[in-house]
Every structure is written in structure tokens, then in C-alpha cells.
Design a protein around this motif. Structure first.
Motif, PDB file in Angstrom:
ATOM      1  N   MET A  42      -4.433  11.046 -10.123  1.00 51.52           N
ATOM      2  CA  MET A  42      -3.790   9.856  -9.563  1.00 51.52           C
ATOM      3  C   MET A  42      -3.104   9.045 -10.653  1.00 51.52           C
ATOM      4  O   MET A  42      -1.968   8.580 -10.493  1.00 51.52           O
ATOM      5  N   GLU A  43      -3.776   8.876 -11.768  1.00 51.21           N
ATOM      6  CA  GLU A  43      -3.189   8.099 -12.867  1.00 51.21           C
ATOM      7  C   GLU A  43      -1.920   8.761 -13.389  1.00 51.21           C
ATOM      8  O   GLU A  43      -0.926   8.085 -13.679  1.00 51.21           O
ATOM      9  N   VAL A  44      -1.949  10.102 -13.491  1.00 49.92           N
ATOM     10  CA  VAL A  44      -0.761  10.830 -13.942  1.00 49.92           C
ATOM     11  C   VAL A  44       0.386  10.644 -12.959  1.00 49.92           C
ATOM     12  O   VAL A  44       1.542  10.473 -13.344  1.00 49.92           O
ATOM     13  N   ARG A  45       0.048  10.651 -11.694  1.00 52.75           N
ATOM     14  CA  ARG A  45       1.061  10.499 -10.648  1.00 52.75           C
ATOM     15  C   ARG A  45       1.707   9.119 -10.681  1.00 52.75           C
ATOM     16  O   ARG A  45       2.902   8.968 -10.435  1.00 52.75           O
ATOM     17  N   SER A  52       1.495  -6.548  -5.924  1.00 56.82           N
ATOM     18  CA  SER A  52       0.879  -5.404  -6.591  1.00 56.82           C
ATOM     19  C   SER A  52       0.970  -4.185  -5.681  1.00 56.82           C
ATOM     20  O   SER A  52       1.293  -4.281  -4.496  1.00 56.82           O
ATOM     21  N   VAL A  53       0.681  -3.009  -6.254  1.00 59.02           N
ATOM     22  CA  VAL A  53       0.635  -1.764  -5.490  1.00 59.02           C
ATOM     23  C   VAL A  53      -0.803  -1.275  -5.401  1.00 59.02           C
ATOM     24  O   VAL A  53      -1.516  -1.246  -6.408  1.00 59.02           O
ATOM     25  N   LEU A  54      -1.214  -0.920  -4.203  1.00 60.11           N
ATOM     26  CA  LEU A  54      -2.509  -0.275  -3.999  1.00 60.11           C
ATOM     27  C   LEU A  54      -2.243   1.133  -3.511  1.00 60.11           C
ATOM     28  O   LEU A  54      -1.745   1.333  -2.400  1.00 60.11           O
ATOM     29  N   ALA A  55      -2.530   2.116  -4.348  1.00 58.17           N
ATOM     30  CA  ALA A  55      -2.326   3.517  -3.983  1.00 58.17           C
ATOM     31  C   ALA A  55      -3.601   4.030  -3.311  1.00 58.17           C
ATOM     32  O   ALA A  55      -4.670   4.033  -3.917  1.00 58.17           O
ATOM     33  N   VAL A  56      -3.470   4.432  -2.064  1.00 57.96           N
ATOM     34  CA  VAL A  56      -4.610   4.957  -1.307  1.00 57.96           C
ATOM     35  C   VAL A  56      -4.438   6.456  -1.167  1.00 57.96           C
ATOM     36  O   VAL A  56      -3.539   6.938  -0.489  1.00 57.96           O
ATOM     37  N   HIS A  57      -5.296   7.188  -1.855  1.00 53.78           N
ATOM     38  CA  HIS A  57      -5.255   8.649  -1.828  1.00 53.78           C
ATOM     39  C   HIS A  57      -6.268   9.146  -0.814  1.00 53.78           C
ATOM     40  O   HIS A  57      -7.467   8.922  -0.956  1.00 53.78           O
ATOM     41  N   THR A  58      -5.784   9.776   0.249  1.00 54.53           N
ATOM     42  CA  THR A  58      -6.682  10.273   1.290  1.00 54.53           C
ATOM     43  C   THR A  58      -6.888  11.773   1.139  1.00 54.53           C
ATOM     44  O   THR A  58      -5.952  12.520   0.854  1.00 54.53           O
ATOM     45  N   GLN A  59      -8.102  12.206   1.329  1.00 53.66           N
ATOM     46  CA  GLN A  59      -8.466  13.612   1.242  1.00 53.66           C
ATOM     47  C   GLN A  59      -9.309  14.012   2.433  1.00 53.66           C
ATOM     48  O   GLN A  59     -10.192  13.263   2.867  1.00 53.66           O
ATOM     49  N   ALA A  60      -9.034  15.167   2.982  1.00 55.13           N
ATOM     50  CA  ALA A  60      -9.855  15.702   4.063  1.00 55.13           C
ATOM     51  C   ALA A  60     -11.198  16.156   3.500  1.00 55.13           C
ATOM     52  O   ALA A  60     -11.321  16.487   2.324  1.00 55.13           O
ATOM     53  N   VAL A  96      -1.148  -2.261 -10.632  1.00 56.66           N
ATOM     54  CA  VAL A  96      -1.455  -1.084  -9.816  1.00 56.66           C
ATOM     55  C   VAL A  96      -2.960  -0.868  -9.763  1.00 56.66           C
ATOM     56  O   VAL A  96      -3.656  -0.987 -10.771  1.00 56.66           O
ATOM     57  N   ALA A  97      -3.442  -0.559  -8.577  1.00 60.82           N
ATOM     58  CA  ALA A  97      -4.836  -0.142  -8.399  1.00 60.82           C
ATOM     59  C   ALA A  97      -4.821   1.065  -7.473  1.00 60.82           C
ATOM     60  O   ALA A  97      -3.870   1.265  -6.708  1.00 60.82           O
ATOM     61  N   SER A  98      -5.854   1.890  -7.553  1.00 55.60           N
ATOM     62  CA  SER A  98      -5.901   3.068  -6.688  1.00 55.60           C
ATOM     63  C   SER A  98      -7.313   3.269  -6.161  1.00 55.60           C
ATOM     64  O   SER A  98      -8.301   2.953  -6.836  1.00 55.60           O
ATOM     65  N   VAL A  99      -7.381   3.766  -4.935  1.00 56.94           N
ATOM     66  CA  VAL A  99      -8.670   4.044  -4.298  1.00 56.94           C
ATOM     67  C   VAL A  99      -8.577   5.386  -3.585  1.00 56.94           C
ATOM     68  O   VAL A  99      -7.481   5.881  -3.294  1.00 56.94           O
ATOM     69  N   VAL A 116       0.835  -1.197   0.000  1.00 55.55           N
ATOM     70  CA  VAL A 116       0.000   0.000   0.000  1.00 55.55           C
ATOM     71  C   VAL A 116       0.870   1.248   0.000  1.00 55.55           C
ATOM     72  O   VAL A 116       1.787   1.374   0.818  1.00 55.55           O
ATOM     73  N   ALA A 117       0.594   2.153  -0.926  1.00 59.48           N
ATOM     74  CA  ALA A 117       1.238   3.469  -0.940  1.00 59.48           C
ATOM     75  C   ALA A 117       0.230   4.465  -0.381  1.00 59.48           C
ATOM     76  O   ALA A 117      -0.788   4.744  -1.015  1.00 59.48           O
TER      77      ALA A 117
END
Length: 280
Positions: free
Chosen positions: A210-213, A180-188, A226-229, A152-153
């Protein structure tokens, strides 16, 4: 966009606890993946040393050798091909470990919640190392070598960064583990509302940002899926929940700053090892 591992051994602090042995098991995998050695360190505070004159027992020295021998056996069981060095050092534990971390590619510490005193002592060491270390620090509450979940990133804002050390480290760790990598993007909540009112930052929808990153790192590691949430940023509960199935969580931390509420919660409650990557 590969990042090179720092040279030096993987250093593990050994204090005789079960958490330290789990830290050794984790560190063996890291040393093997980095093709480096393992350095097991036990620190004796000067004022606790016993004089050995007139046949008096060297209690602290005997204990140090016992726990280091036990840790070395655990390391050899984990992977007999990894070179293991066990050493007893004298001084203030936090100062000694800071010195050791300066020449290490990775420092690994076990932490526990078995008792309030143990948690306080280890927590102080962990926070000191995270604040000051120039190289990554892994904090291990528990380690299951058989767990096959994602790496997890844990990411904050979705701004594109060509030097994102957290993402880069996560991809390297995943490649080492064939995971695999799971990118977890947290936002307030405030950030989510602001985006909804004013429109996405840089005219990119969050998913696009996120995809660009992630895209440059995916090119460097084509075998890593890679997956992202997206998750609401709170006190770390979302990341702790994700850690239940992850085999490693990679988080960033700005050097010379006290760990914030989210990072502290993850360090205390994550169900997998946490790798803290320093950045300016």
C-alpha cells in the motif's frame, strides 16, 4: 504523478428532485476546483411535449424552466463566481446525458431512495452513465458543504500501479478541498487466506504494498496527508461505514461493464458523494 482534468464543463442532470439540487451544490464545488463552468441540463422526452398551438400551455417547457431556474439559484448561492448555463434538451434522457458527458470533464447525478419508482428511474440513469462515460461520474445522494472529513480512495488489490487513476483522482480531489486522503484497501476472505498461506504477493507485506502504491502521489501532493486502512471486502458495508465521516469517496470502475455488488451498494447507501472513475 498528476493527472490532468479533462476539459469541458461540469454537467448536472436536473429533474426537479431534491437530490438534483444536492447534486448542484456538489457540482459547484467541483466546477470551482476545476476552474470551469457549470452546465445544468433538463431533458424532455419528445413524446411528452405539448403542442403550443392555439394557446395551449407548454406544461413540459414551463416545468423545465422552473426547475432549471431553481437549480441556477442554488448554484449562484453556492458560488456566484462560477459561470452557470441552463439548457433544455429533447430526446431520450439516457442518450442525451451520454452525449453531454462526452464533452464534460465531470457528470453529476443526484439519486434518491425516497420512493421505489424514483430510485428505479434514477438508478437506471446512474448505471447507464457509469457503464458508458469516458470521464468521471459523481453520484450524489446527499451533500453537506460543511463536512470536513477525508477523501476516501476505495482500492481493491494492493498491486503497485503507476497509472492508478483512482488514487490519482483522490489526491486531486483532496488537494482541491484541502483535505486528507484515506486509502481503504479491501480484500476478500479468500485473498487474505491465500496470502497467509503462500506469503505476501510480490514478497511485500500488505502494508508495504500500500505504501509503495501511494508514495508517488504523495510526492506530487506534499500538502495532502495520507492514511491507509485494510478492510474485509463484502457487499460494500465497510465502505458505506467509512462514508459516514468522509466528504467524498472515489472508486474505480471498468468501462462497458455492469457495476458489481460492492459498487452498487456504495452508490445506494453511501453517506457522501461517490465519484466513479472509469478505467480500461
Amino acid at each position: 504523478m498528476n493527472i490532468a482534468h479533462a476539459t469541458g464543463p461540469v454537467v448536472v442532470g436536473i429533474d426537479g428532485s431534491k437530490a438534483a439540487l444536492d447534486a448542484v451544490r456538489f457540482a459547484v464545488h467541483e466546477a470551482r476546483g476545476r476552474r470551469t463552468s457549470l452546465r445544468l441540463v433538463h431533458v424532455i422526452q419528445p413524446h411528452l411535449q405539448r403542442e403550443t398551438e392555439y394557446g395551449a400551455p407548454d406544461v413540459d417547457g414551463d416545468y423545465a424552466r422552473t426547475v432549471l431556474d431553481q437549480a441556477a439559484i442554488v448554484a449562484k448561492i453556492g458560488d456566484p463566481t462560477v459561470i452557470v448555463e441552463a439548457i433544455v434538451l429533447q430526446g431520450n434522457p439516457e442518450e442525451v446525458m451520454r452525449s453531454e458527458a462526452a464533452s464534460a470533464c465531470l457528470t453529476v447525478l443526484g439519486t434518491t431512495a425516497e420512493s421505489s419508482l424514483a430510485a428505479w428511474v434514477l438508478g437506471s440513469m446512474v448505471h447507464t452513465m457509469i457503464e458508458s462515460a469516458a470521464h468521471p461520474v459523481a453520484v450524489v445522494r446527499t451533500f453537506d458543504a460543511e463536512r470536513s472529513g477525508a477523501v476516501v480512495a476505495a482500492l481493491g488489490d494492493a498491486k503497485v500501479s503507476a497509472t492508478d487513476v483512482v488514487v490519482a483522482q483522490a489526491f486531486q480531489e483532496a488537494a482541491m478541498r484541502e483535505a486528507s486522503v484515506l486509502a481503504v484497501h479491501t480484500q476478500a476472505i479468500s485473498s487474505i487466506l491465500a496470502s497467509a498461506i503462500s506469503g505476501p504477493v510480490d514478497h511485500l507485506h500488505p502494508e508495504s504494498a500500500m505504501e509503495v502504491r501511494l508514495e508517488p502521489f504523495g510526492v506530487d501532493y506534499p500538502s495532502v496527508r495520507v492514511a491507509s486502512v485494510y478492510a474485509e471486502a463484502d457487499s460494500g458495508s465497510e465502505l458505506v461505514a467509512v462514508s459516514e465521516t468522509a466528504q467524498l469517496m472515489v472508486v474505480g470502475h471498468e468501462r462497458d461493464r455492469v457495476p458489481g455488488r460492492t459498487l452498487t451498494a456504495v452508490l445506494r447507501h453511501a453517506h457522501c458523494p461517490v465519484l466513479v472513475v472509469p478505467h480500461a
